[in-house]
Design an enzyme around this catalytic site. Structure first.
Site, PDB file in Angstrom:
ATOM      1  CE1 TYR A  77      -4.124   1.955   0.813  1.00 58.23           C
ATOM      2  CE2 TYR A  77      -2.640   3.206   2.217  1.00 58.23           C
ATOM      3  CZ  TYR A  77      -3.854   3.079   1.575  1.00 58.23           C
ATOM      4  OH  TYR A  77      -4.802   4.077   1.700  1.00 58.23           O
ATOM      5  CE  LYS A  81      -3.877   4.806  -1.625  1.00 57.66           C
ATOM      6  NZ  LYS A  81      -4.937   5.412  -2.445  1.00 57.66           N
TER       7      LYS A  81
HETATM    8  P1  NDP Z   1     -13.657   2.328   1.093  1.00 61.76           P
HETATM    9  O1  NDP Z   1     -13.094   0.960   1.313  1.00 61.76           O
HETATM   10  O2  NDP Z   1     -14.643   2.872   2.060  1.00 61.76           O
HETATM   11  O3  NDP Z   1     -14.307   2.411  -0.388  1.00 61.76           O
HETATM   12  C1  NDP Z   1     -13.552   1.969  -1.465  1.00 61.76           C
HETATM   13  C2  NDP Z   1     -14.265   2.269  -2.772  1.00 61.76           C
HETATM   14  O4  NDP Z   1     -13.394   1.860  -3.836  1.00 61.76           O
HETATM   15  C3  NDP Z   1     -15.555   1.504  -2.969  1.00 61.76           C
HETATM   16  O5  NDP Z   1     -16.461   2.290  -3.717  1.00 61.76           O
HETATM   17  C4  NDP Z   1     -15.105   0.294  -3.782  1.00 61.76           C
HETATM   18  O6  NDP Z   1     -16.135  -0.292  -4.564  1.00 61.76           O
HETATM   19  C5  NDP Z   1     -14.078   0.947  -4.667  1.00 61.76           C
HETATM   20  N1  NDP Z   1     -13.114   0.011  -5.252  1.00 61.76           N
HETATM   21  C6  NDP Z   1     -12.303  -0.873  -4.621  1.00 61.76           C
HETATM   22  N2  NDP Z   1     -11.587  -1.566  -5.521  1.00 61.76           N
HETATM   23  C7  NDP Z   1     -11.955  -1.110  -6.748  1.00 61.76           C
HETATM   24  C8  NDP Z   1     -11.592  -1.456  -8.065  1.00 61.76           C
HETATM   25  N3  NDP Z   1     -10.694  -2.404  -8.327  1.00 61.76           N
HETATM   26  N4  NDP Z   1     -12.209  -0.813  -9.100  1.00 61.76           N
HETATM   27  C9  NDP Z   1     -13.136   0.142  -8.862  1.00 61.76           C
HETATM   28  N5  NDP Z   1     -13.520   0.511  -7.629  1.00 61.76           N
HETATM   29  C10 NDP Z   1     -12.933  -0.114  -6.580  1.00 61.76           C
HETATM   30  O7  NDP Z   1     -12.387   3.271   0.966  1.00 61.76           O
HETATM   31  P2  NDP Z   1     -12.121   4.749   1.574  1.00 61.76           P
HETATM   32  O8  NDP Z   1     -13.247   5.639   1.234  1.00 61.76           O
HETATM   33  O9  NDP Z   1     -11.687   4.620   2.973  1.00 61.76           O
HETATM   34  O10 NDP Z   1     -10.814   5.164   0.744  1.00 61.76           O
HETATM   35  C11 NDP Z   1     -10.885   5.862  -0.480  1.00 61.76           C
HETATM   36  C12 NDP Z   1      -9.476   6.184  -0.928  1.00 61.76           C
HETATM   37  O11 NDP Z   1      -8.816   6.966   0.047  1.00 61.76           O
HETATM   38  C13 NDP Z   1      -8.592   4.952  -1.160  1.00 61.76           C
HETATM   39  O12 NDP Z   1      -7.759   5.150  -2.261  1.00 61.76           O
HETATM   40  C14 NDP Z   1      -7.782   4.875   0.115  1.00 61.76           C
HETATM   41  O13 NDP Z   1      -6.571   4.199  -0.091  1.00 61.76           O
HETATM   42  C15 NDP Z   1      -7.582   6.353   0.412  1.00 61.76           C
HETATM   43  N6  NDP Z   1      -7.282   6.639   1.790  1.00 61.76           N
HETATM   44  C16 NDP Z   1      -8.171   6.333   2.778  1.00 61.76           C
HETATM   45  C17 NDP Z   1      -7.869   6.629   4.074  1.00 61.76           C
HETATM   46  C18 NDP Z   1      -8.810   6.326   5.196  1.00 61.76           C
HETATM   47  O14 NDP Z   1      -8.427   6.581   6.341  1.00 61.76           O
HETATM   48  N7  NDP Z   1     -10.014   5.830   4.947  1.00 61.76           N
HETATM   49  C19 NDP Z   1      -6.590   7.257   4.454  1.00 61.76           C
HETATM   50  C20 NDP Z   1      -5.739   7.552   3.334  1.00 61.76           C
HETATM   51  C21 NDP Z   1      -6.089   7.249   2.040  1.00 61.76           C
HETATM   52  P3  NDP Z   1     -17.049  -1.518  -3.969  1.00 61.76           P
HETATM   53  O15 NDP Z   1     -17.920  -0.909  -2.922  1.00 61.76           O
HETATM   54  O16 NDP Z   1     -17.800  -2.004  -5.150  1.00 61.76           O
HETATM   55  O17 NDP Z   1     -16.069  -2.513  -3.400  1.00 61.76           O
END
Ligand code: NDP
Length: 240
Positions: free
Chosen positions: A147, A151
């Site tokens: 990860y 990132k």
């Molecule tokens: P969630 O796990 O809550 O949501 C993830 C979303 O990404 C869902 O809509 C999921 O779809 C979609 N997704 C996952 N894999 C794929 C794929 N292969 N193709 C298309 N869509 C995909 O994540 P967060 O909202 O927590 O995180 C969002 C972003 O922010 C990420 O990139 C994460 O790494 C980053 N981030 C988050 C942090 C946090 O504290 N939450 C901190 C730092 C960065 P489905 O529902 O269909 O699985």
């Protein structure tokens, strides 16, 4: 019809808040997602936007998905590369599949979306690309070599593509969120989360809407002079 924005992983968490913010800004928003149809349906109903399912880690599926979005709502003016997954474990326990899945989705997804949308933005002379990185890509994190590498790669990708886009009015920026209260963080064990929160100077997790406001600014006309930058939104946890 206003400008069109696609938010990958827009059906839940941070992505859903970004969809709501961009819609409020006047964009026609389409939320991409991977497999959770129920969450996508709920998001579409709640926000009044279209959703479109494909795996952003799959190059051909992403090209086809973006073509479908363009048929539905018109040319894509803004892309938010937000889809992300975790497959945590120490190096010893991490399988090659864990490494590859995270690189393919988190970093490969940015490349695939850019390949699909950058040429059209160039032709039309305007575009916005916002890539969601992470504090753990800036600072590293135990048990996350996959990860953190993906990132961190996003930050390099952002700076390189920003140089290609600048002369065409295409800005490319990143946001590096700290710990945000979403399903992804809900998966962190309670005692680990307590230790994390203790290290956040503002003393709390961030809210998805606090990331969305940053995206909203970076996608606006007002941000035309901002490119190749990383906005850290992390409650002061890491000052980069
Ligand atoms: P969630 O796990 O809550 O949501 C993830 C979303 O990404 C869902 O809509 C999921 O779809 C979609 N997704 C996952 N894999 C794929 C794929 N292969 N193709 C298309 N869509 C995909 O994540 P967060 O909202 O927590 O995180 C969002 C972003 O922010 C990420 O990139 C994460 O790494 C980053 N981030 C988050 C942090 C946090 O504290 N939450 C901190 C730092 C960065 P489905 O529902 O269909 O699985």
């Amino acid at each position: 019809m206003g400008r069109v924005a696609v938010v990958t992983g827009g059906s839940r968490g941070i992505g859903k808040a970004i969809c709501a913010a961009l819609k409020a800004d006047g964009f026609t928003v389409v939320a991409n997602y991977a497999g959770n149809d129920m969450a996508a349906k709920a998001c579409a109903e709640e926000l009044g936007i279209d959703t479109c399912k494909w795996d952003v880690g799959d190059h051909e599926a992403t090209l086809a998905g973006c073509r479908k979005v363009e048929e539905m709502v018109g040319p894509i003016d803004a892309v938010v590369n937000n889809a992300g997954i975790t497959r945590d474990g120490t190096l010893q326990r991490m399988s090659y599949a864990d490494w590859e899945d995270v690189m393919r989705v988190n970093l490969g997804g940015c490349f695939n979306m850019a390949k699909a949308c950058f040429p059209g933005m160039k032709e039309r002379g305007w575009g916005r690309i916002v890539n969601i990185g992470s504090i753990n890509g800036q600072a590293g994190q135990y048990g996350q070599v996959n990860y953190a590498a993906a990132k961190s790669g996003i930050h390099g990708f952002t700076k390189a593509l920003a140089q290609e886009g600048a002369r065409y009015n295409i800005t490319v920026n990143a946001i590096a969120p700290g710990y945000i209260d979403t399903d992804m963080v809900a998966a962190v064990p309670e005692q680990v989360l307590e230790k994390i929160i203790a290290k956040i100077p503002v003393g709390r997790l961030g809210q998805a809407e606090e990331i969305a406001r940053g995206v909203s600014f970076l996608c606006s006309d007002d941000a035309g002079f901002v490119t190749g930058s990383t906005m850290s939104i992390n409650g002061g946890q890491h000052m980069y």
